[in-house]
Motif scaffolding. Sequence first.
Motif, PDB file in Angstrom:
ATOM      1  N   SER A  79       0.811  -1.217   0.000  1.00 27.24           N
ATOM      2  CA  SER A  79       0.000   0.000   0.000  1.00 27.24           C
ATOM      3  C   SER A  79       0.848   1.272   0.000  1.00 27.24           C
ATOM      4  CB  SER A  79      -0.946   0.003   1.205  1.00 27.24           C
ATOM      5  OG  SER A  79      -0.204  -0.041   2.421  1.00 27.24           O
ATOM      6  N   ARG A  80       2.062   1.199   0.494  1.00 28.69           N
ATOM      7  CA  ARG A  80       2.907   2.394   0.584  1.00 28.69           C
ATOM      8  C   ARG A  80       3.828   2.555  -0.616  1.00 28.69           C
ATOM      9  NH1 ARG A  80       4.813   2.657   6.965  1.00 28.69           N
ATOM     10  NH2 ARG A  80       2.698   2.647   7.863  1.00 28.69           N
ATOM     11  N   SER A  81       3.754   1.633  -1.548  1.00 26.87           N
ATOM     12  CA  SER A  81       4.639   1.693  -2.711  1.00 26.87           C
ATOM     13  C   SER A  81       3.891   2.223  -3.929  1.00 26.87           C
ATOM     14  CB  SER A  81       5.195   0.300  -3.014  1.00 26.87           C
ATOM     15  OG  SER A  81       6.068   0.332  -4.129  1.00 26.87           O
ATOM     16  N   GLY A  82       4.503   3.121  -4.665  1.00 27.06           N
ATOM     17  CA  GLY A  82       3.936   3.600  -5.912  1.00 27.06           C
ATOM     18  C   GLY A  82       2.573   4.246  -5.750  1.00 27.06           C
ATOM     19  N   ALA A  83       1.791   4.142  -6.806  1.00 26.50           N
ATOM     20  CA  ALA A  83       0.452   4.735  -6.818  1.00 26.50           C
ATOM     21  C   ALA A  83      -0.567   3.758  -6.250  1.00 26.50           C
ATOM     22  CB  ALA A  83       0.067   5.121  -8.241  1.00 26.50           C
ATOM     23  N   THR A  84      -1.653   4.294  -5.741  1.00 28.27           N
ATOM     24  CA  THR A  84      -2.738   3.427  -5.293  1.00 28.27           C
ATOM     25  C   THR A  84      -3.445   2.825  -6.500  1.00 28.27           C
ATOM     26  OG1 THR A  84      -4.797   3.322  -4.037  1.00 28.27           O
ATOM     27  CG2 THR A  84      -4.333   5.395  -5.165  1.00 28.27           C
ATOM     28  N   LEU A  85      -3.836   1.579  -6.394  1.00 27.98           N
ATOM     29  CA  LEU A  85      -4.526   0.911  -7.502  1.00 27.98           C
ATOM     30  C   LEU A  85      -6.018   1.191  -7.517  1.00 27.98           C
ATOM     31  CD1 LEU A  85      -2.670  -2.528  -7.569  1.00 27.98           C
ATOM     32  CD2 LEU A  85      -2.379  -0.560  -9.101  1.00 27.98           C
ATOM     33  N   TRP A  86      -6.537   1.780  -6.432  1.00 34.06           N
ATOM     34  CA  TRP A  86      -7.950   2.140  -6.371  1.00 34.06           C
ATOM     35  C   TRP A  86      -8.072   3.572  -5.844  1.00 34.06           C
ATOM     36  CZ3 TRP A  86     -10.736  -1.142  -8.968  1.00 34.06           C
ATOM     37  CH2 TRP A  86     -10.407  -2.499  -8.969  1.00 34.06           C
ATOM     38  N   PRO A  87      -9.019   4.335  -6.331  1.00 32.66           N
ATOM     39  CA  PRO A  87      -9.188   5.710  -5.841  1.00 32.66           C
ATOM     40  C   PRO A  87      -9.441   5.738  -4.335  1.00 32.66           C
ATOM     41  CG  PRO A  87     -10.495   5.351  -7.830  1.00 32.66           C
ATOM     42  CD  PRO A  87      -9.981   4.008  -7.410  1.00 32.66           C
ATOM     43  N   ARG A  88      -9.031   6.827  -3.709  1.00 34.31           N
ATOM     44  CA  ARG A  88      -9.247   6.978  -2.274  1.00 34.31           C
ATOM     45  C   ARG A  88     -10.721   7.244  -1.956  1.00 34.31           C
ATOM     46  NH1 ARG A  88      -4.652   4.767  -0.290  1.00 34.31           N
ATOM     47  NH2 ARG A  88      -2.783   5.883  -0.977  1.00 34.31           N
ATOM     48  N   ASP A  89     -11.354   8.051  -2.799  1.00 32.14           N
ATOM     49  CA  ASP A  89     -12.766   8.381  -2.578  1.00 32.14           C
ATOM     50  C   ASP A  89     -13.619   7.127  -2.694  1.00 32.14           C
ATOM     51  OD1 ASP A  89     -15.048  10.529  -2.568  1.00 32.14           O
ATOM     52  OD2 ASP A  89     -15.503   9.197  -4.261  1.00 32.14           O
ATOM     53  N   VAL A  90     -14.521   6.923  -1.736  1.00 31.10           N
ATOM     54  CA  VAL A  90     -15.275   5.676  -1.679  1.00 31.10           C
ATOM     55  C   VAL A  90     -16.170   5.486  -2.904  1.00 31.10           C
ATOM     56  CG1 VAL A  90     -17.161   6.689  -0.303  1.00 31.10           C
ATOM     57  CG2 VAL A  90     -16.707   4.212  -0.198  1.00 31.10           C
ATOM     58  N   LYS A  91     -16.788   6.567  -3.401  1.00 39.34           N
ATOM     59  CA  LYS A  91     -17.670   6.424  -4.557  1.00 39.34           C
ATOM     60  C   LYS A  91     -16.871   6.181  -5.834  1.00 39.34           C
ATOM     61  CE  LYS A  91     -21.464   9.110  -2.588  1.00 39.34           C
ATOM     62  NZ  LYS A  91     -22.313  10.325  -2.707  1.00 39.34           N
ATOM     63  N   ALA A  92     -15.775   6.916  -5.984  1.00 37.54           N
ATOM     64  CA  ALA A  92     -14.924   6.680  -7.149  1.00 37.54           C
ATOM     65  C   ALA A  92     -14.343   5.273  -7.127  1.00 37.54           C
ATOM     66  CB  ALA A  92     -13.804   7.718  -7.192  1.00 37.54           C
ATOM     67  N   ARG A  93     -13.997   4.787  -5.934  1.00 40.64           N
ATOM     68  CA  ARG A  93     -13.472   3.427  -5.812  1.00 40.64           C
ATOM     69  C   ARG A  93     -14.523   2.403  -6.204  1.00 40.64           C
ATOM     70  NH1 ARG A  93     -11.479   4.088  -1.184  1.00 40.64           N
ATOM     71  NH2 ARG A  93     -12.972   3.051   0.181  1.00 40.64           N
ATOM     72  N   ALA A  94     -15.771   2.636  -5.811  1.00 40.59           N
ATOM     73  CA  ALA A  94     -16.853   1.719  -6.192  1.00 40.59           C
ATOM     74  C   ALA A  94     -17.053   1.716  -7.702  1.00 40.59           C
ATOM     75  CB  ALA A  94     -18.146   2.111  -5.484  1.00 40.59           C
ATOM     76  N   ILE A  95     -16.987   2.893  -8.318  1.00 40.50           N
ATOM     77  CA  ILE A  95     -17.123   2.983  -9.777  1.00 40.50           C
ATOM     78  C   ILE A  95     -15.974   2.240 -10.455  1.00 40.50           C
ATOM     79  CG2 ILE A  95     -16.977   4.584 -11.728  1.00 40.50           C
ATOM     80  CD1 ILE A  95     -18.530   6.599  -9.985  1.00 40.50           C
ATOM     81  N   ALA A  96     -14.767   2.427  -9.940  1.00 39.21           N
ATOM     82  CA  ALA A  96     -13.610   1.755 -10.525  1.00 39.21           C
ATOM     83  C   ALA A  96     -13.750   0.234 -10.441  1.00 39.21           C
ATOM     84  CB  ALA A  96     -12.337   2.207  -9.814  1.00 39.21           C
ATOM     85  N   ARG A  97     -14.207  -0.254  -9.310  1.00 38.19           N
ATOM     86  CA  ARG A  97     -14.369  -1.706  -9.166  1.00 38.19           C
ATOM     87  C   ARG A  97     -15.458  -2.221 -10.095  1.00 38.19           C
ATOM     88  NH1 ARG A  97     -12.563  -1.287  -3.382  1.00 38.19           N
ATOM     89  NH2 ARG A  97     -10.742  -2.654  -3.302  1.00 38.19           N
ATOM     90  N   ARG A  98     -16.509  -1.416 -10.284  1.00 39.17           N
ATOM     91  CA  ARG A  98     -17.559  -1.820 -11.213  1.00 39.17           C
ATOM     92  C   ARG A  98     -17.025  -1.896 -12.645  1.00 39.17           C
ATOM     93  NH1 ARG A  98     -21.027   2.649 -12.535  1.00 39.17           N
ATOM     94  NH2 ARG A  98     -19.946   2.530 -14.526  1.00 39.17           N
ATOM     95  N   ILE A  99     -16.273  -0.877 -13.059  1.00 33.25           N
ATOM     96  CA  ILE A  99     -15.725  -0.862 -14.419  1.00 33.25           C
ATOM     97  C   ILE A  99     -14.768  -2.034 -14.623  1.00 33.25           C
ATOM     98  CG2 ILE A  99     -14.219   0.416 -15.986  1.00 33.25           C
ATOM     99  CD1 ILE A  99     -15.456   2.989 -14.889  1.00 33.25           C
ATOM    100  N   ALA A 100     -13.953  -2.324 -13.620  1.00 39.42           N
ATOM    101  CA  ALA A 100     -13.032  -3.464 -13.724  1.00 39.42           C
ATOM    102  C   ALA A 100     -13.800  -4.768 -13.882  1.00 39.42           C
ATOM    103  CB  ALA A 100     -12.127  -3.512 -12.498  1.00 39.42           C
TER     104      ALA A 100
END
Length: 216
Positions: A79-100
């Motif tokens: 989690s502390r390396s590089g970029a996060t693989l999922w957005p921090r914002d909970v709604k954006a993260r949910a959208i990202a998981r849906r698109i994936a």
Amino acid sequence: MALIFYCLSGSPFSWKVWLSLESKNLAYGLKLLSADAGDLRSPAFEEISPRGKVPVIVDDGFVLAESSAIVEYLEDRYSRSGATLWPRDVKARAIARRIAAESDNYVYPHVRRLVVELLMRRGQSDADVVAEAKSALVSELAAMEMAVIGPFAAGAEPCAADFALYPLMAILRRIGAMRPASDIGSAMPAGVRDWMSRMEKLPYFGKTIPPHWRQS
């Protein structure tokens, strides 16, 4: 090297993990396998992947298959390396998981049908199967175009949703280039093409291009 990545050149699920590894700025050993050479059926590979599938990672002795599970593991473990693989914002993260999930479950099957019909089949392809897959992709990709909420799938930065969808679009574009008479490119909306261009400008993108594509 503690983290080993087993993949096939051109496998969209392998490519998803490869982009994730690079985004996380992780050191890894690359084990490029060949299906034609029988690598997926070798006893050594079956020990770590009884289903004979890629991608697989071995992280300091911990073996994990299935691309979506690997992506989640990489984010949790590093989690502390590089970029996060999922957005921090909970709604954006949910959208990202849906698109994936939609990329894996709804876009991939149609792309796979086109690969089989237009690139793998010996002899003439089934025009009805091609037309059906193409029509389905037009609908799916129109929905994907509408789903993008920023420069990337879920905002200002690329994430695992982008890494799931991009390889499928790259394969679709490759089919169109190799079989121009199929007019596959017409299935891809302008917004998706623009998003692909942004993905291809990522500093680590070039490292992940399937090796056999570079030679063709």
